[in-house]
Design a protein around this motif. Structure first.
Motif: not given
Length: 320
Positions: A310-317
């Motif tokens: 969750k600190r790598v990419y956002p939920p939208s990705a």
């Protein structure tokens, strides 16, 4: 007298408002065509909103000249601080000289400044050297499990200090563990198409390699496509740094064997916090090297791995 008193009261209430000028931060990406830098932007924008800062975003299109133009434009627009993923480490000295003259704090993300430079607020990167060593150990072990010691590498451009640290750590592990790094191919555009071409070149030149070390996410995606086409999935191991919805799925499907998760969003968050600290007189950490956690298919669903993702990419990705 009443008018004078009212004017004095108005001046007193106006003074704090003037002092509480809203701060503005600019995020300058090397290329917003690359998902990694989009996710850094997400982190920076999210943190800026949390801190009550205005936010602007700029794209350098992988050009040092555009990068310098963006910096000058940002200052003209009145920004108070800059978060930057530089085009390369070697492109940073003129940026730092200019911002020092203007007394503007800058935090780097992902890629640090040229070695020897000191006039910056913070460099929020991954712990590339240690991650390079750990990934090198894992890749060598995969090769040996598959009956060989030869490995290949799909590398970031070596004019970046993070790529140099990855390579240094990996080479040390290969030497210590008895593996032979037979070829290093550097990306120019960080695209999957390029990684496919390079992985094909690697396997054509060295058909006996048993594992591929990916230094960036698209490297693993490209290598996976090649292994699937050549019916070599499982016969050649693949590991990469970064992480994305695509490589998480490849991991779950057993096409690649491990990810070393790099906190793209987290770097944007932490870099924004560092320049905000500089502007408000709070303590600043000059070198902030975030660890890259090893994740395999066995532990991808653990609370620790999910929190890291969750600190790598956002939920939208995409899905975690």
């Amino acid at each position: 007298m009443a008018l004078a008193a009212a004017a004095a009261a108005l001046a007193l209430t106006a003074a704090p408002a003037a002092q509480a000028k809203k701060l503005t931060i600019a995020y300058i990406a090397p290329s917003l065509d690359i998902s990694y830098w989009q996710w850094v932007a997400y982190g920076a924008k999210t943190k800026a909103a949390e801190l009550g800062m205005d936010y602007i975003e700029m794209d350098s299109h992988n050009s040092p000249a555009d990068q310098m133009t963006n910096v000058r434009t940002a200052i003209t627009r009145g920004v108070d601080a800059i978060v930057m993923g530089p085009v390369s480490s070697t492109s940073t000295p003129p940026v730092l000289r200019f911002l020092k003259e203007k007394a503007i704090p800058i935090a780097f993300t992902g890629i640090g400044p040229q070695p020897g430079e000191t006039d910056y607020t913070s460099a929020v990167t991954a712990n590339n050297y240690e991650s390079g060593k750990q990934e090198g150990q894992f890749v060598c072990a995969l090769a040996k499990e598959r009956g060989g010691t030869k490995v290949g590498m799909l590398s970031l451009p070596q004019d970046r200090e993070n790529a140099q640290k990855y390579l240094k750590g990996a080479k040390e592990s290969f030497t210590a563990d008895g593996c032979d790094l037979v070829q290093v191919l550097q990306t120019k555009g960080l695209t999957v198409r390029e990684a496919v071409d390079q992985a094909n070149d690697l396997l054509t030149a060295h058909p006996d390699i048993k594992a591929i070390y990916g230094m960036y996410d698209e490297a693993a995606t490209g290598a996976a496509k090649v292994l699937q086409t050549r019916n070599l999935v499982g016969k050649i191991g693949v590991v990469t740094a970064d992480g994305s919805p695509t490589t998480v799925k490849l991991l779950r499907d057993g096409v690649i064997q491990a990810l070393f998760l790099q906190e793209a969003g987290g770097q944007g968050i932490d870099a924004t916090q560092q320049v905000y600290n500089a502007l408000t007189g709070a303590p600043v950490t000059k070198e902030l090297a975030l660890p890259e956690s090893l994740v395999t298919a066995k532990d991808i669903d653990s609370p620790q791995a999910q929190a890291k993702l969750k600190r790598v990419y956002p939920p939208s990705a995409g899905q975690y």
